[in-house]
Design a protein around this motif. Structure first.
Motif, mmCIF file in Angstrom:
data_model
loop_
_atom_site.group_PDB
_atom_site.id
_atom_site.type_symbol
_atom_site.label_atom_id
_atom_site.label_comp_id
_atom_site.label_asym_id
_atom_site.label_seq_id
_atom_site.Cartn_x
_atom_site.Cartn_y
_atom_site.Cartn_z
ATOM 1 N N LEU A 89 7.598 -66.186 -6.024
ATOM 2 C CA LEU A 89 6.800 -66.518 -4.841
ATOM 3 C C LEU A 89 6.325 -65.382 -3.961
ATOM 4 C CD1 LEU A 89 8.719 -69.513 -3.428
ATOM 5 C CD2 LEU A 89 6.533 -69.648 -3.667
ATOM 6 N N ASN A 90 7.277 -64.380 -3.906
ATOM 7 C CA ASN A 90 6.887 -63.033 -3.148
ATOM 8 C C ASN A 90 5.526 -62.486 -3.945
ATOM 9 O OD1 ASN A 90 8.752 -62.762 -1.281
ATOM 10 N ND2 ASN A 90 10.222 -61.777 -2.784
ATOM 11 N N ASP A 91 5.448 -62.466 -5.201
ATOM 12 C CA ASP A 91 4.249 -62.113 -5.694
ATOM 13 C C ASP A 91 2.983 -62.881 -5.272
ATOM 14 O OD1 ASP A 91 5.744 -60.028 -7.037
ATOM 15 O OD2 ASP A 91 5.723 -61.007 -9.140
ATOM 16 N N ALA A 92 2.907 -64.223 -5.174
ATOM 17 C CA ALA A 92 1.836 -65.097 -5.079
ATOM 18 C C ALA A 92 1.745 -64.890 -3.575
ATOM 19 C CB ALA A 92 2.324 -66.316 -5.188
ATOM 20 N N ILE A 93 2.694 -64.374 -2.814
ATOM 21 C CA ILE A 93 2.296 -64.160 -1.328
ATOM 22 C C ILE A 93 1.581 -63.061 -1.274
ATOM 23 C CG2 ILE A 93 3.479 -63.733 0.962
ATOM 24 C CD1 ILE A 93 5.438 -65.931 0.123
ATOM 25 N N ASP A 94 2.170 -61.908 -1.659
ATOM 26 C CA ASP A 94 1.496 -60.608 -1.740
ATOM 27 C C ASP A 94 -0.031 -60.811 -2.239
ATOM 28 O OD1 ASP A 94 3.633 -59.689 -0.617
ATOM 29 O OD2 ASP A 94 4.436 -58.604 -2.554
ATOM 30 N N GLN A 95 -0.330 -61.621 -3.002
ATOM 31 C CA GLN A 95 -1.632 -61.653 -3.742
ATOM 32 C C GLN A 95 -2.521 -62.880 -3.118
ATOM 33 O OE1 GLN A 95 -1.220 -62.193 -8.007
ATOM 34 N NE2 GLN A 95 0.096 -60.319 -8.186
ATOM 35 N N GLY A 96 -2.132 -63.457 -2.005
ATOM 36 C CA GLY A 96 -2.541 -64.751 -1.610
ATOM 37 C C GLY A 96 -3.094 -65.770 -2.721
ATOM 38 N N GLN A 97 -2.192 -65.978 -3.667
ATOM 39 C CA GLN A 97 -2.508 -66.812 -4.936
ATOM 40 C C GLN A 97 -1.984 -68.258 -4.734
ATOM 41 O OE1 GLN A 97 -0.138 -65.572 -8.319
ATOM 42 N NE2 GLN A 97 -1.782 -66.365 -9.724
ATOM 43 N N ARG A 98 -2.922 -69.162 -5.371
ATOM 44 C CA ARG A 98 -2.604 -70.421 -5.105
ATOM 45 C C ARG A 98 -1.595 -70.992 -6.372
ATOM 46 N NH1 ARG A 98 -5.074 -74.867 -2.759
ATOM 47 N NH2 ARG A 98 -5.024 -76.149 -4.878
ATOM 48 N N VAL A 99 -0.400 -71.634 -5.995
ATOM 49 C CA VAL A 99 0.528 -71.806 -7.101
ATOM 50 C C VAL A 99 1.014 -73.145 -7.061
ATOM 51 C CG1 VAL A 99 1.664 -69.463 -6.993
ATOM 52 C CG2 VAL A 99 2.530 -71.173 -5.294
ATOM 53 N N LYS A 100 1.484 -73.762 -8.195
ATOM 54 C CA LYS A 100 2.257 -75.047 -8.263
ATOM 55 C C LYS A 100 3.542 -74.868 -8.155
ATOM 56 C CE LYS A 100 0.543 -78.053 -11.306
ATOM 57 N NZ LYS A 100 0.460 -78.780 -12.706
ATOM 58 N N LEU A 101 4.416 -75.358 -7.165
ATOM 59 C CA LEU A 101 5.757 -75.457 -6.981
ATOM 60 C C LEU A 101 6.322 -76.827 -7.475
ATOM 61 C CD1 LEU A 101 6.067 -73.899 -3.208
ATOM 62 C CD2 LEU A 101 5.789 -72.730 -5.615
ATOM 63 N N HIS A 102 7.074 -76.648 -8.207
ATOM 64 C CA HIS A 102 7.776 -77.706 -8.855
ATOM 65 C C HIS A 102 9.165 -78.068 -8.167
ATOM 66 C CE1 HIS A 102 5.418 -78.205 -12.532
ATOM 67 N NE2 HIS A 102 5.197 -76.945 -12.260
ATOM 68 N N TYR A 121 12.350 -75.208 -7.794
ATOM 69 C CA TYR A 121 13.006 -74.619 -8.942
ATOM 70 C C TYR A 121 11.847 -74.036 -10.071
ATOM 71 C CZ TYR A 121 11.454 -78.749 -11.621
ATOM 72 O OH TYR A 121 10.731 -79.787 -12.256
ATOM 73 N N GLU A 122 10.559 -74.158 -9.886
ATOM 74 C CA GLU A 122 9.818 -73.235 -10.611
ATOM 75 C C GLU A 122 8.437 -72.982 -9.959
ATOM 76 O OE1 GLU A 122 7.456 -74.152 -14.964
ATOM 77 O OE2 GLU A 122 8.786 -75.631 -14.193
ATOM 78 N N VAL A 123 7.842 -71.808 -10.264
ATOM 79 C CA VAL A 123 6.676 -71.509 -9.587
ATOM 80 C C VAL A 123 5.570 -71.300 -10.684
ATOM 81 C CG1 VAL A 123 5.506 -69.775 -8.296
ATOM 82 C CG2 VAL A 123 7.647 -70.444 -7.779
ATOM 83 N N GLU A 124 4.353 -72.026 -10.800
ATOM 84 C CA GLU A 124 3.554 -71.816 -11.762
ATOM 85 C C GLU A 124 1.961 -71.336 -11.218
ATOM 86 O OE1 GLU A 124 1.160 -74.889 -14.629
ATOM 87 O OE2 GLU A 124 3.104 -75.420 -14.159
ATOM 88 N N PRO A 125 1.419 -70.254 -11.673
ATOM 89 C CA PRO A 125 -0.052 -69.854 -10.665
ATOM 90 C C PRO A 125 -0.909 -70.937 -11.422
ATOM 91 C CG PRO A 125 1.121 -68.148 -12.359
ATOM 92 C CD PRO A 125 2.031 -69.403 -12.535
#
Length: 128
Positions: A89-102, A121-125
């Motif tokens: 999640l920290n990486d996704a926030i830093d990159q402004g990336q969309r993710v799928k949160l399970h 419990y899971e982060v998927e780019p």
């Protein structure tokens, strides 16, 4: 008198075992399971004595309210032991990336677990 004590002990034992069973069910069972897609915008460790990890994600879309048009966000919690989820999640926030949160939605929110009933419990780019 001896029979009364025996019945009392059995009654107390059943109440304790039943209460423990209900607590364990509410603590570990999930009401629903699913995922949401969006851009995570916040991750923080909150609390004075018991620290919990809380996050927020912009899931897109706009809603109108008495205050005007506002972006739609979703709040969630993360178990303290899920280090990989927090790092992703920290990486996704830093990159402004969309993710799928399970996530798993719990029946009840206990104060020592988090501020919401939704536990990621899971982060998927997500590729654009």
């Amino acid at each position: 008198m001896e029979k009364f004590k025996k019945i009392l002990r059995w009654t107390i034992g059943i109440i304790i075992v039943g209460g423990l069973a209900v607590f364990l069910f509410l603590n570990y069972a999930s009401y629903s399971k699913g995922y949401r897609v969006g851009t995570p915008i916040k991750l923080s460790k909150k609390g004075m004595v018991i620290k919990t990890w809380e996050g927020e994600m912009n899931i897109g879309g706009l809603t109108s309210s008495s205050e005007g048009v506002m972006p739609t966000t979703w709040e969630f919690s993360i178990h303290g032991s899920d280090r990989e989820v927090r790092e992703n999640l920290n990486d996704a926030i830093d990159q402004g990336q969309r993710v799928k949160l399970h996530y798993k939605e719990k029946y009840v929110r206990f104060f020592w677990q988090g501020d919401t009933k939704y536990f990621v419990y899971e982060v998927e780019p997500v590729s654009k």
